[in-house]
Structures are given as structure tokens and as C-alpha cells.
Design an enzyme around this catalytic site. Structure first.
Site, mmCIF file in Angstrom:
data_model
loop_
_atom_site.group_PDB
_atom_site.id
_atom_site.type_symbol
_atom_site.label_atom_id
_atom_site.label_comp_id
_atom_site.label_asym_id
_atom_site.label_seq_id
_atom_site.Cartn_x
_atom_site.Cartn_y
_atom_site.Cartn_z
ATOM 1 C CG HIS A 101 84.610 12.823 63.155
ATOM 2 N ND1 HIS A 101 86.079 12.471 63.483
ATOM 3 C CD2 HIS A 101 84.613 13.503 61.863
ATOM 4 C CE1 HIS A 101 86.829 12.809 62.299
ATOM 5 N NE2 HIS A 101 86.026 13.538 61.653
ATOM 6 C CG ASP A 103 83.544 14.488 57.694
ATOM 7 O OD1 ASP A 103 84.260 14.415 58.865
ATOM 8 O OD2 ASP A 103 83.851 13.969 56.654
ATOM 9 C CG HIS A 258 86.719 9.927 59.378
ATOM 10 N ND1 HIS A 258 85.374 10.276 59.098
ATOM 11 C CD2 HIS A 258 87.316 10.851 59.199
ATOM 12 C CE1 HIS A 258 85.030 11.549 58.906
ATOM 13 N NE2 HIS A 258 86.489 12.203 59.092
ATOM 14 N NE ARG A 273 87.926 16.327 56.080
ATOM 15 C CZ ARG A 273 86.827 16.200 55.931
ATOM 16 N NH1 ARG A 273 86.075 17.036 55.415
ATOM 17 N NH2 ARG A 273 86.157 15.011 56.783
#
Ligand code: SIN
Length: 284
Positions: A101, A103, A258, A273
Site C-alpha cells: 500500500h 499510506d 510498502h 510511527r
């Protein structure tokens, strides 16, 4: 002169950055060099940074304004930070990001990039893989390029909506909103987007959020999207990071996909994150 060194980790994507400590104030020339390296290499890997939450946010702000993500529960201490955690007791469970995907591509303003700071890492497994979508675009076979050039792709928040909701009992390592009909709203983005910093063009579709191509039904789009996804994730466009505690990785969400590799049942893994925003919508 920034004094940092940049070492490519593969032929097409990723670089290790040495000679910089990001735990304190960062000189403007270093910040410039880091941004330039990110646009050039798409993924930056910095070892032995051991950043706390406040330091991670400061480093994120070097790349762009911090962005709060919808649908995903942040850590209790800070709404701008997500704890990507899988516990040793979390077995046979989906992980956050465990499919290719970019983000939150279903947002009108998908993020410009993200950072992961490694706290606890399994002895074996739990790698992350990125794929360079500029390289994917530049090598698209003509018949696929003819279909996507000048066309929009439609993105929806599939994991969070109703129409495409994953079937069955969705046990996941991270708390997220599901079943929100608003997440089924279609967002149109160019299937080939131009990077605002470099002008380079990148393929911008992904299997988690792209539902169809403009002017086609989902059924008509499916075989074409499947071929695009297969091409987009070819090993020669990718780099795979074996994490160590203290690592910081920054990636450009506008030109990469990623994938979090879920192969470490029985071990703890924790990374913090953050995400930085894009001033503009994706442009063709
Ligand atoms: C993600 O940010 O998609 C998760 C990456 C990872 O946990 O390796």
C-alpha cells in the site's frame, strides 16, 4: 557541506545515511541534505538514533508538517504518533500494513511521507519492504501505460468501510475504525502522479485502497489493476529492511509502496510511527 554520507542499499531504492545524529537540534544544511536524499532515494535508513517520542516528532517536522491519521488509534500520550505493535501473544493475527500500500491513498490529501522508529525488534523476521513507483512507472509495458496514462484511479478506505470490508473476524494488532460508510466514498487521483519536488512521474495505485480505474467498473478494472500491482512490486524495484532497535526509517509516500512482513509470531515488535502531510493533492 552537511557532512553526512549516503550509501545506496539497492540499485533502485533506499539509502543508508551516516554521520548524522537526529536526537538534538539539526542544522539547516543537514535538514536540506536529508530532504534531498529522500526525494532521490525514496527510503532513508538511519541506524542507532534511539529517538524518544518528542525527538521523533521533531525529526518528522524536518520533512513536513505532522499529520494526524484518521481511522487508526494513536498512542495514549500523543495523537500524532501510532504505536505499531505486535505482542508475542498475538498469533495468527493481521498486522498493520501487512499488504502492499501507499499510506491512506483514499484521502483527498494522502500523506507525503512517514517515519518508523524501532524500539523492540524480533530476533528473526518483521522486516519492512518498499517498492519504488518511479521505477515502476518508467518500466511500464506500453499496453499498461496506454491504459493508465492520463486516467484517474479511484481509491476507497476499504479496510474501514462497508462495501469492501474484509470478511470474517478481523483480529488486528492495532485498533482501527471499521464499518464507516464514509470510508466507501470514492476519491479520484491520477494513476500516474508527478512528484512535486522532482517532477518525476510515479505509478500511484495500490491493492489495499485502489478499487477501480476511471471509466471502468470494478470487474473491468480488476485484471488491469492486478497486472499493475504485479509490476509495481517487482523485486528489482524494492528494498527490504532488516530492523535493529534504534533504527529510524523515513519514506516518501508519493513514490513508494510498502509492506510489513508478518513472519514473527511469538515475538514482540514495537515501532513508533509518524506521518507528514502534503500541501497539495496528487497532480498528474
Ligand atoms: C506500516 O507503516 O505500514 C507498517 C510498517 C511495518 O510495521 O513494518
Amino acid at each position: 557541506m552537511s557532512g553526512l554520507t549516503i550509501k545506496q542499499v539497492t540499485g533502485n531504492i533506499g539509502a543508508e545515511i551516516e554521520g548524522v545524529d537526529l536526537s538534538g537540534p539539526v542544522d539547516a544544511s543537514i535538514a536540506d541534505a536529508l530532504r534531498r536524499a529522500l526525494w532521490d532515494h525514496q527510503v532513508l535508513i538511519l541506524h542507532d538514533q534511539f529517538l524518544d517520542i518528542a525527538q521523533l516528532k521533531q525529526v518528522t517536522a524536518l520533512f513536513g508538517p505532522l499529520q494526524r491519521l484518521p481511522y487508526v488509534e494513536p498512542i495514549a500520550e500523543d495523537p500524532l504518533v501510532i504505536g505499531v505493535r505486535k505482542k508475542a501473544t498475538d498469533k495468527k493475527i493481521a498486522v498493520f500494513g501487512g499488504n502492499w500500500h501507499s499510506d491512506f491513498s483514499f484521502l483527498e490529501h494522502p500523506p507525503a511521507g512517514s517515519l518508523l522508529s524501532a524500539v523492540e525488534i524480533p530476533e528473526v523476521g518483521g522486516d519492512t519492504v518498499w517498492s519504488n513507483q518511479i521505477a515502476a512507472y518508467e518500466t511500464l509495458p506500453d499496453n499498461l501505460r496506454d491504459v493508465v496514462e492520463g486516467r484517474a484511479a479511484i481509491h476507497v478506505g476499504k479496510p474501514h468501510g462497508v462495501k469492501f470490508a474484509p470478511k470474517g473476524n478481523q483480529r488486528s494488532t492495532i485498533k482501527m475504525v471499521r464499518g464507516d460508510p464514509e470510508a466507501d466514498r470514492e476519491t479520484f487521483h491520477p494513476a500516474i502522479r508527478r512528484h512535486p519536488e522532482t517532477g518525476r512521474r510515479a505509478l500511484f495505485v495500490n491493492p489495499v485502497y485502489t478499487s477501480r480505474l476511471d471509466g471502468m467498473s470494478e470487474a473491468e478494472s480488476e485484471p488491469i489493476l492486478d497486472r499493475l500491482f504485479w509490476h509495481a512490486t517487482r523485486p528489482e524495484f524494492s528494498c527490504r529492511h532488516r530492523w535493529r532497535a534504534g533504527d529510524l526509517v523515513v519514506w516518501d509516500n508519493r513514490s513508494t509502496l510498502h509492506f510489513a512482513v508478518n513472519d514473527y509470531d511469538g515475538s514482540d515488535r514495537l515501532l513508533y510511527r509518524t506521518t507528514f502531510s502534503d500541501a497539495q493533492r496528487p497532480q498528474a
